[in-house]
Design a protein around this motif. Structure first.
Motif, PDB file in Angstrom:
ATOM      1  N   ALA A 290     -12.794 -19.718 -37.153  1.00 19.29           N
ATOM      2  CA  ALA A 290     -12.873 -18.617 -36.190  1.00 19.29           C
ATOM      3  C   ALA A 290     -14.309 -18.368 -35.747  1.00 19.29           C
ATOM      4  O   ALA A 290     -14.567 -18.116 -34.557  1.00 19.29           O
ATOM      5  CB  ALA A 290     -12.276 -17.347 -36.797  1.00 19.29           C
ATOM      6  N   LYS A 291     -15.254 -18.439 -36.669  1.00 14.76           N
ATOM      7  CA  LYS A 291     -16.663 -18.242 -36.307  1.00 14.76           C
ATOM      8  C   LYS A 291     -17.114 -19.284 -35.293  1.00 14.76           C
ATOM      9  O   LYS A 291     -17.804 -18.955 -34.308  1.00 14.76           O
ATOM     10  CB  LYS A 291     -17.532 -18.311 -37.568  1.00 14.76           C
TER      11      LYS A 291
ATOM     12  N   VAL B 291     -15.191 -20.984 -33.228  1.00 15.84           N
ATOM     13  CA  VAL B 291     -14.465 -20.779 -31.966  1.00 15.84           C
ATOM     14  C   VAL B 291     -15.083 -19.634 -31.176  1.00 15.84           C
ATOM     15  O   VAL B 291     -15.217 -19.715 -29.946  1.00 15.84           O
ATOM     16  CB  VAL B 291     -12.967 -20.511 -32.248  1.00 15.84           C
ATOM     17  N   ILE B 292     -15.494 -18.568 -31.852  1.00 22.00           N
ATOM     18  CA  ILE B 292     -16.113 -17.432 -31.162  1.00 22.00           C
ATOM     19  C   ILE B 292     -17.426 -17.865 -30.527  1.00 22.00           C
ATOM     20  O   ILE B 292     -17.745 -17.464 -29.389  1.00 22.00           O
ATOM     21  CB  ILE B 292     -16.327 -16.267 -32.146  1.00 22.00           C
TER      22      ILE B 292
ATOM     23  N   ASP C 132      -9.546 -20.653 -25.835  1.00 24.22           N
ATOM     24  CA  ASP C 132     -10.205 -20.314 -27.106  1.00 24.22           C
ATOM     25  C   ASP C 132      -9.753 -18.942 -27.606  1.00 24.22           C
ATOM     26  O   ASP C 132      -9.580 -18.732 -28.807  1.00 24.22           O
ATOM     27  CB  ASP C 132     -11.724 -20.332 -26.935  1.00 24.22           C
ATOM     28  N   CYS C 133      -9.575 -18.008 -26.681  1.00 23.05           N
ATOM     29  CA  CYS C 133      -9.130 -16.665 -27.072  1.00 23.05           C
ATOM     30  C   CYS C 133      -7.729 -16.706 -27.682  1.00 23.05           C
ATOM     31  O   CYS C 133      -7.476 -16.077 -28.718  1.00 23.05           O
ATOM     32  CB  CYS C 133      -9.135 -15.739 -25.858  1.00 23.05           C
TER      33      CYS C 133
ATOM     34  N   LEU D 187      -7.945 -18.102 -31.037  1.00 21.40           N
ATOM     35  CA  LEU D 187      -8.464 -17.092 -31.960  1.00 21.40           C
ATOM     36  C   LEU D 187      -7.370 -16.106 -32.350  1.00 21.40           C
ATOM     37  O   LEU D 187      -7.285 -15.670 -33.514  1.00 21.40           O
ATOM     38  CB  LEU D 187      -9.635 -16.364 -31.300  1.00 21.40           C
ATOM     39  N   GLU D 188      -6.532 -15.760 -31.402  1.00 19.56           N
ATOM     40  CA  GLU D 188      -5.396 -14.885 -31.708  1.00 19.56           C
ATOM     41  C   GLU D 188      -4.508 -15.508 -32.778  1.00 19.56           C
ATOM     42  O   GLU D 188      -4.073 -14.838 -33.733  1.00 19.56           O
ATOM     43  CB  GLU D 188      -4.582 -14.636 -30.437  1.00 19.56           C
TER      44      GLU D 188
ATOM     45  N   TRP E  18      -5.971 -15.228 -36.316  1.00 13.68           N
ATOM     46  CA  TRP E  18      -5.737 -13.917 -36.935  1.00 13.68           C
ATOM     47  C   TRP E  18      -4.320 -13.833 -37.505  1.00 13.68           C
ATOM     48  O   TRP E  18      -4.106 -13.295 -38.602  1.00 13.68           O
ATOM     49  CB  TRP E  18      -5.982 -12.798 -35.929  1.00 13.68           C
TER      50      TRP E  18
ATOM     51  N   ILE F 176     -16.601 -11.955 -38.237  1.00 16.46           N
ATOM     52  CA  ILE F 176     -15.736 -12.297 -37.110  1.00 16.46           C
ATOM     53  C   ILE F 176     -15.049 -11.049 -36.554  1.00 16.46           C
ATOM     54  O   ILE F 176     -14.739 -11.000 -35.357  1.00 16.46           O
ATOM     55  CB  ILE F 176     -14.692 -13.366 -37.490  1.00 16.46           C
TER      56      ILE F 176
ATOM     57  N   CYS G   8     -15.378 -10.200 -32.644  1.00 13.72           N
ATOM     58  CA  CYS G   8     -14.210  -9.986 -31.788  1.00 13.72           C
ATOM     59  C   CYS G   8     -14.289  -8.638 -31.082  1.00 13.72           C
ATOM     60  O   CYS G   8     -13.896  -8.520 -29.917  1.00 13.72           O
ATOM     61  CB  CYS G   8     -12.928 -10.085 -32.612  1.00 13.72           C
TER      62      CYS G   8
ATOM     63  N   VAL H 234      -6.379 -10.971 -28.513  1.00 17.89           N
ATOM     64  CA  VAL H 234      -7.214 -11.056 -29.715  1.00 17.89           C
ATOM     65  C   VAL H 234      -7.312  -9.691 -30.382  1.00 17.89           C
ATOM     66  O   VAL H 234      -7.196  -9.564 -31.608  1.00 17.89           O
ATOM     67  CB  VAL H 234      -8.614 -11.596 -29.374  1.00 17.89           C
TER      68      VAL H 234
END
Length: 476
Positions: free
Chosen positions: A274-275, A277-278, A296-297, A300-301, A304, A351, A355, A404
């Motif tokens: 996740a880090k 990807v952000i 990417d968002c 990331l969803e 989570w 993260i 976010c 997200v």
């Protein structure tokens, strides 16, 4: 309360003249755990003990190694493959559990589901990968003779794949299996054969859109190149004695010790993904690559949601054994501390902050500046974008940002429920001295998932659009 009067500044004259949008302000003062700005990690001693228990320094060293500098996907994909490989070790640990009261049936189902969810995310990472840069291994075998010392399995003969000057119009394709991964050996063990085969078929199905497959013993019916899994993931190092067992393995005789250790290693590996990807998401927004940023968002969803699924594994642990382990490891909330257990992970806090800070990207996405006087400039731009639909990439990105936020808040809400179910309400509050259990709205986890929306301008824009369509339908 924030009053937004748009009578003179509406995008359309048919929109309602005035509407009050109420956004509740935080009622409780800031305190350790969640401040008015962002969540705060637990004490340094608690965080250090957590990292030492999980051997995070050694894992971070593996994550940071760049063995293929030209491959941009390596920092994102490597920890994801580590998490999947640790899951294979988790399967072995659970199925080797000697306790007669362990719920192995449900464990098998949960770990199959967890592995499939991870494979889906890994395939999403690989879909847009540059097959020319990624370390892959071809499948062609000149004469169909396979080396005895290698774990190869012949698939079939591909029609029309032979050399032009050869009388043969076909070529032999073989599926290369990893030498060091635990998945191929699991498929030969009677106890885990069904689990391993299901995981292999999941790899086969999920990697169909990718330019290569993972090379873990899956059928590879499409005859695609295999990722050089052993070179990228390095399973031998991941399963070495220094990482396979936690520091208290010899001192504590409790089966849940290894279960807890392995589950949180998987969790931290995906937090590392996740880090990365952000970081990539932020760069893509700055470069106005909005469609890629939206992807990417949404990725990331899904991370989570995967983190919540990993935390749910605590519900399958034996209550007495887990609570015994909790005291053996001295995992308890100090009376002076109010932070929840999850905030002992500095990376999770990081993260979460990142976010939440994505809200500052909205003006740039809408190509407007924030009105210093507090006017509805951003709301107007969002409403115009939603109604005109002239730039679908920006709409997709704005929707993904809110997805997200929703997934983040769902994670912390679900984590609070798991914490209560596993440890009890009193301990989940971090208060071991109180006699009554009162779930207050001021505790840090509750404030995280009940705080106002991160995107008030988008929220207001949708509220006004909803009222506009409602009023128009009423007039008709």
């Amino acid at each position: 309360m924030v009053d937004l009067h748009w009578k003179a500044k509406m995008v359309s004259s048919n929109l309602p003249n005035s509407l009050q949008v109420q956004i509740p302000a935080p009622a409780a003062p800031a305190f350790r755990g969640v401040t008015s700005v962002s969540p705060v990690s637990a004490s340094d001693s608690a965080c250090s003990a957590y990292e030492s228990y999980l051997r995070l320094p050694e894992l971070r060293q593996l994550w940071s190694d760049r063995d293929f500098p030209e491959w941009s996907n390596e920092p994102v994909l490597k920890p994801a493959l580590h998490a999947l490989e640790i899951t294979f070790r988790f399967v072995s640990t659970v199925l080797s559990d000697p306790r007669p009261y362990a719920n192995k049936r449900q464990w098998k189902r949960r770990l199959e589901s967890l592995a499939t969810a991870q494979i889906q995310l890994i395939s999403a990472l690989c879909e847009d990968d540059d097959g020319g840069v990624a370390p892959v291994v071809g499948l062609s075998s000149g004469s169909g003779v396979l080396a005895r010392e290698s774990s190869y399995a012949e698939v079939w003969t591909i029609p029309g794949g032979g050399e032009e000057d050869s009388s043969s119009a076909s070529a032999v394709a073989v599926s290369r299996a990893s030498e060091a991964s635990l998945l191929p050996p699991l498929s030969t063990w009677q106890t885990s054969e069904d689990v391993a085969q299901k995981i292999m078929y999941s790899i086969e199905c999920e990697m169909r859109r990718c330019p290569y497959t993972l090379g873990l013993g899956e059928p590879n019916l499409a005859g695609k190149p295999n990722l050089d899994y052993d070179a990228v993931c390095k399973p031998a190092e991941l399963h070495s004695s220094s990482l396979k067992r936690n520091p208290y393995d010899q001192q504590i005789e409790n089966q849940e010790n290894q279960t807890l250790y392995t589950a949180h290693q998987i969790l931290e590996s995906w937090i590392q993904v996740a880090k990365q990807v952000i970081t990539r998401l932020t760069e893509r927004i700055a470069a106005e690559e909005f469609e890629a940023a939206a992807n990417d968002c949404y990725f990331l969803e899904q991370i989570w949601k995967l983190l919540a699924e990993i935390e749910d594994l605590h519900l399958l642990m034996d209550p007495d054994d887990f609570l015994k382990l909790k005291n053996q490891l001295s995992i308890r909330s100090a009376a002076a501390e109010t932070e929840p257990f999850c905030f002992r992970s500095r990376s999770l806090v990081e993260i979460t902050k990142s976010c939440r800070e994505l809200r500052h990207k909205v003006p740039g996405i809408l190509a407007v500046e924030v009105d210093p006087k507090g006017g509805p400039r951003i709301q107007e731009a969002a409403m115009r974008l939603y109604r005109e639909k002239s730039d679908s990439e920006r709409i997709h990105l704005l929707q993904a940002l809110q997805a997200v936020e929703a997934a983040l808040k769902k994670f912390f809400y679900a984590y609070k429920q798991v914490l209560v179910a596993v440890m009890g309400s009193l301990e989940a509050k971090g208060n071991s001295a109180g006699a009554a259990v009162v779930v207050a709205s001021s505790d840090s986890l509750t404030r995280l998932f009940l705080e106002p929306t991160y995107f008030p301008s988008l929220d207001a824009a949708k509220t006004f659009l909803g009222k506009f369509h409602e009023r128009r339908n009423t007039r008709q």
